[in-house]
Design a protein around this motif. Structure first.
Motif, PDB file in Angstrom:
ATOM      1  N   PRO A  39      20.942  34.415 102.380  1.00  0.00           N
ATOM      2  CA  PRO A  39      20.080  35.147 101.437  1.00  0.00           C
ATOM      3  C   PRO A  39      18.670  35.318 101.988  1.00  0.00           C
ATOM      4  N   TRP A  40      18.142  34.246 102.581  1.00  0.00           N
ATOM      5  CA  TRP A  40      16.784  34.329 103.104  1.00  0.00           C
ATOM      6  C   TRP A  40      16.705  35.301 104.276  1.00  0.00           C
ATOM      7  N   ILE A  41      17.732  35.245 105.163  1.00  0.00           N
ATOM      8  CA  ILE A  41      17.707  36.143 106.326  1.00  0.00           C
ATOM      9  C   ILE A  41      17.726  37.595 105.845  1.00  0.00           C
ATOM     10  N   ALA A  42      18.616  37.890 104.872  1.00  0.00           N
ATOM     11  CA  ALA A  42      18.674  39.253 104.342  1.00  0.00           C
ATOM     12  C   ALA A  42      17.336  39.628 103.713  1.00  0.00           C
ATOM     13  N   GLY A  43      16.772  38.713 102.934  1.00  0.00           N
ATOM     14  CA  GLY A  43      15.495  38.984 102.286  1.00  0.00           C
ATOM     15  C   GLY A  43      14.384  39.191 103.292  1.00  0.00           C
TER      16      GLY A  43
ATOM     17  N   PHE B 160      16.470  36.809  94.416  1.00  0.00           N
ATOM     18  CA  PHE B 160      17.832  36.469  94.832  1.00  0.00           C
ATOM     19  C   PHE B 160      17.944  36.372  96.352  1.00  0.00           C
ATOM     20  N   LEU B 161      16.910  36.829  97.058  1.00  0.00           N
ATOM     21  CA  LEU B 161      16.944  36.782  98.522  1.00  0.00           C
ATOM     22  C   LEU B 161      15.923  35.783  99.071  1.00  0.00           C
ATOM     23  N   ALA B 162      15.567  34.804  98.253  1.00  0.00           N
ATOM     24  CA  ALA B 162      14.740  33.678  98.702  1.00  0.00           C
ATOM     25  C   ALA B 162      13.430  34.088  99.364  1.00  0.00           C
ATOM     26  N   THR B 163      12.828  35.207  98.914  1.00  0.00           N
ATOM     27  CA  THR B 163      11.569  35.598  99.543  1.00  0.00           C
ATOM     28  C   THR B 163      10.379  34.790  99.027  1.00  0.00           C
ATOM     29  N   GLU B 164      10.588  33.987  97.985  1.00  0.00           N
ATOM     30  CA  GLU B 164       9.477  33.176  97.477  1.00  0.00           C
ATOM     31  C   GLU B 164       9.407  31.896  98.311  1.00  0.00           C
ATOM     32  N   ALA B 165       8.693  31.997  99.420  1.00  0.00           N
ATOM     33  CA  ALA B 165       8.679  30.915 100.403  1.00  0.00           C
ATOM     34  C   ALA B 165       8.154  29.604  99.810  1.00  0.00           C
TER      35      ALA B 165
END
Lengths: 318, 290
Positions: A39-43, B160-165
Motif C-alpha cells: 500500500p505504501w509503495i503504491a501510495g 488507504f495507501l499509507a501516505t500519512e507518514a
C-alpha cells in the motif's frame, strides 16, 4: 506449552536446512516485506513521487486544466518574483513564521517547566493545555477568533481598558496577522507535550550536584535544563517552523475568504490556492509550490547545520 | 530535641505549601486564558444574536435556545445532519484506511528484514517534511482526469495507501519496542508473517493504533483544504464547508446559529479528546522523541 516441547526439535531441523534455505529464505523475506508495504509503495509512487515529477513539469508550463500544458521555460518564476502580490505573500508568511514560532515555543516551554513539577492534578492541567492543539485547526475556532477579535468585541474592549485603542484586529490590515499569530500560539499543546517528555529525561543528579555547588534556579536552567533538552528544542523548532510556512485554514477563515483585508493575511498557501484553484493557473501555482519546497528545504538545512553549535547530544556523556 | 527541629520543620512545611499554592495559582491563570475561547463559544451559543459580539459577559444573562432550534432549518435547503453525515463518512473511511495500511507498512519496516528497507524508510520519513502543497495540484489533476472529484475518493485514497507518514512512523516506533522474543516464538511455532502480524503484533500495538485512529478522525473532521478543493455540490459538503456556507449566506444576521453550529461541530472532537486524551498525549510525546 507446545513451545517448550517442540523447541529442541525445530531449531535442529532448521539448522540442517539452513544452507539451502538461506538464499530462498532471504528472498521470501524480501517478497513478504514488499507485499506488506505494497500500500505504501503504491501510495508513494501514485500520490507522492509521481505528483512531484508532474508538478516540477507544470512549474515550467502554462496550464489552465482545459488545454494541454504549454512549455514556457522559466516564465512562471520570473513573473512570480516580479508579482507584487507574491512578494506580499512572502512578506506576510515570513512575518507569521518569525513572530508565531518563537512565541509559541516560549509559551510551550514555560508551561512544560510548570507542569514538570510534581503537583496534584498535573495530568488534568496537561490535558486541558493540549486541547486547543486539536480543535484549533477547525473552522469553528476560526469563527470564534473572528468574533473575539472583531470591532467592539472582547479583545477590543479589553484593550480600551488599558488605553490601547486600536479598534478590532480583524478589520485592521496592520493587526489582523497578529490575530492569526495569537491563534497559532494558542495551540502550544503539541510542542509542550514534547518538551515535557524531554524534561522528564533530564537526570535529577545533575540538579542536585549543581545545588550543592551553589547554582541558583536561573543558572541551573541555563546550564543544565537548556542543554539537556536542546535535542527536543531542535525538533520543535524544526517542526513548528515548517508547519508555520504552510498555514492556510486559519488565514482563510479568520479573515475574509480572500485572505484580506488588503491582502493582510495573504499567506503563501492562500495565494497558491487562489492562483491554482480560483484562477486555474496551475503552472504558476506549481512554480510557487516548488519555491516553497526549496524555502522549506533551506530552512531545514540551516537548522540542521546550526544544530552542531547549540544542540547537545548525550552520547559523549554515556 | 523536638523543640529544636519543630520550628525548622514548620517553616519548611510552610514554604512547601506556599510553593504549591503559587504553582496552582500560576497554572490556573494560564488555564483561564487558554480555555477562555472554549468557554466563550459555549456561552455565546446561548446568547441572542445581537449580544454575541457586543456583550462582554462570558456567560449569557438570560440563556436562549433559539440558536440551536434555528439549526433545524438547515442552510439554504440542506439539513445540518447531511453535513455531519458526510463528515462522519469521511472520518470513518479515513480511520479504516490509516489503521489498515499504516499498520501493514509499519509491520514490514519493524519486523521484516528485506533488501532496501533502510532506503525506503528514509524515503518515508522524508515525506514527513515535504510541504503537502507541492502534491496538491498534480493530485487534483489526477483525480480530475479520473473523474473522481466531488466524491470522497480523493480525500481518503491517500489514507488507504499509507501516505500519512506520521502514523506509519508512530507505529514503527511502537512495534520496534515490542519484545523480539514474541515474534521469534511465533515463527518457531510455524506462524507466517501474516499470522504474526494479525494475532501478535497488531493486538499488542493497540496504543499506537488507537492514537493514530483518533488523530486521523480529528484531522479528517477538522480538514478544510481537502473538502474545499475537491467537493463542489453542497449536498456533499462536510461540516467545515457547511460552516463556511453559513457564514457566507447568513452573515451577521444569523450570528447565533453560526456560533451554535460551530459548537456542535466541535463536540465530536472534544468528546474524542476527553475519552482518549491519555493515548493522544503519550502518542504525541513518543513520536516526538525516540
Amino acid at each position: 506449552m507446545t513451545l517448550v516441547k517442540e523447541a529442541p526439535v525445530r531449531p535442529a531441523g532448521k539448522r540442517s536446512a539452513a544452507p539451502a534455505a538461506g538464499r530462498r529464505g532471504r528472498r521470501r523475506e524480501n517478497l513478504a516485506g514488499y507485499l506488506f508495504m505494497s500500500p505504501w509503495i503504491a501510495g508513494f509512487l501514485l500520490l507522492t513521487a509521481g505528483p512531484m515529477i508532474a508538478s516540477l513539469y507544470y512549474a515550467f508550463t502554462s496550464y489552465n486544466l482545459f488545454t494541454p500544458p504549454q512549455w514556457v521555460g522559466l516564465d512562471n518564476f520570473t513573473t512570480m518574483f516580479q508579482d507584487p502580490r507574491w512578494q506580499k505573500s512572502v512578506e506576510v508568511t515570513l512575518k507569521y513564521v518569525v513572530v508565531a514560532t518563537p512565541l509559541k515555543l516560549l509559551l510551550a516551554l514555560g508551561v512544560a517547566l510548570l507542569l514538570a513539577q510534581k503537583r496534584r492534578g498535573q495530568g488534568l492541567y496537561r490535558a486541558a493545555f493540549y486541547m486547543p492543539s486539536l480543535i484549533g485547526a477547525s473552522v469553528s475556532v476560526g469563527f470564534v477568533w473572528r468574533a473575539l477579535f472583531s470591532d467592539d468585541a472582547v479583545v477590543d474592549r479589553t484593550q480600551k481598558i488599558f488605553g490601547l485603542d486600536v479598534g478590532g484586529w480583524i478589520g485592521n490590515p496592520d493587526y489582523i496577522i497578529y490575530a492569526l499569530v495569537a491563534l497559532s500560539i494558542w495551540q502550544f499543546g503539541a510542542p509542550m507535550v514534547i518538551f515535557l517528555a524531554g524534561l522528564k529525561q533530564v537526570p535529577q543528579e545533575l540538579y542536585e550536584a549543581a545545588e550543592v555547588d551553589g547554582a541558583g534556579p536561573l543558572r541551573r536552567f541555563w546550564n543544565i535544563t537548556l542543554p539537556m533538552i536542546s535535542p527536543v528544542l531542535f525538533f520543535n523548532v524544526l517542526l513548528e517552523s515548517i508547519h508555520a510556512f504552510q498555514v492556510f485554514g486559519s488565514a482563510y477563515v479568520v479573515s475574509d475568504t480572500r485572505c484580506g483585508p488588503a491582502d493582510a493575511t495573504l499567506v503563501y498557501t492562500c495565494y497558491l490556492y487562489q492562483k491554482g484553484f480560483k484562477e486555474a493557473q496551475m503552472g504558476f501555482a506549481s512554480a510557487m509550490a516548488w519555491t516553497l519546497v526549496i524555502a522549506v528545504a533551506l530552512v531545514t538545512a540551516v537548522l540542521f547545520w546550526s544544530q552542531k553549535k547549540w544542540v547537545h547530544y548525550e552520547e559523549a556523556a554515556k | 530535641m523536638t523543640s529544636a527541629t519543630s520550628p525548622a520543620l514548620h517553616t519548611a512545611n510552610e514554604r512547601r505549601r506556599f510553593g504549591s499554592l503559587a504553582w496552582h495559582v500560576g497554572a490556573l491563570a494560564v488555564l483561564a486564558v487558554v480555555l477562555y475561547p472554549v468557554i466563550w463559544v459555549v456561552g455565546a451559543s446561548f446568547k441572542p444574536s445581537k449580544d454575541i459580539i457586543a456583550s462582554l459577559d462570558l456567560l449569557p444573562t438570560k440563556p436562549v435556545w433559539a440558536n440551536f432550534s434555528g439549526l433545524a432549518d438547515g442552510i439554504s435547503g440542506i439539513s445540518i445532519s447531511s453535513f455531519f453525515w458526510n463528515s462522519l463518512m469521511y472520518a470513518g473511511l479515513a480511520v479504516a484506511g490509516v489503521v489498515l495500511s499504516s499498520s501493514l507498512t509499519a509491520y514490514a519496516f519493524a519486523k521484516i528484514r528485506f533488501a532496501g528497507r533502510n532506503l525506503l524508510f528514509t524515503l518515508m520519513i522524508g515525506t514527513l517534511l515535504l510541504p503537502y502543497h507541492v502534491l496538491l495540484i498534480p493530485q487534483y489533476v489526477l483525480f480530475r482526469n479520473l473523474e473522481l472529484t466531488d466524491t470522497l475518493v480523493p480525500l481518503v485514497a491517500g489514507k488507504f495507501l499509507a501516505t500519512e507518514a506520521f502514523f506509519v512512523f508512530l507505529m514503527v516506533q511502537f512495534m520496534r519496542g515490542l519484545p523480539r522474543e514474541l515474534d521469534e516464538a511465533a515463527k518457531l511455532d510455524g506462524c507466517g508473517h501474516l499470522r504474526t502480524y494479525w494475532s501478535i503484533v497488531l493486538p499488542l500495538s493497540r496504543p499506537a493504533i488507537i492514537t493514530s485512529a483518533i488523530f486521523t478522525f480529528i484531522n479528517a473532521w477538522n480538514d478544510f483544504m481537502g473538502p474545499l478543493i475537491y467537493l463542489n455540490t453542497p449536498e456533499k459538503y462536510t461540516v467545515s464547508l457547511g460552516l463556511m456556507m453559513f457564514r457566507d449566506q447568513e452573515g451577521i444576521s444569523n450570528y447565533g446559529s453560526m456560533i451554535a453550529m460551530s459548537l456542535v461541530a466541535l463536540i465530536p472532537v472534544i468528546a474524542f479528546f476527553m475519552a482518549f486524551q491519555r493515548y493522544l498525549i503519550d502518542g504525541m510525546a513518543t513520536s516526538g522523541l525516540k
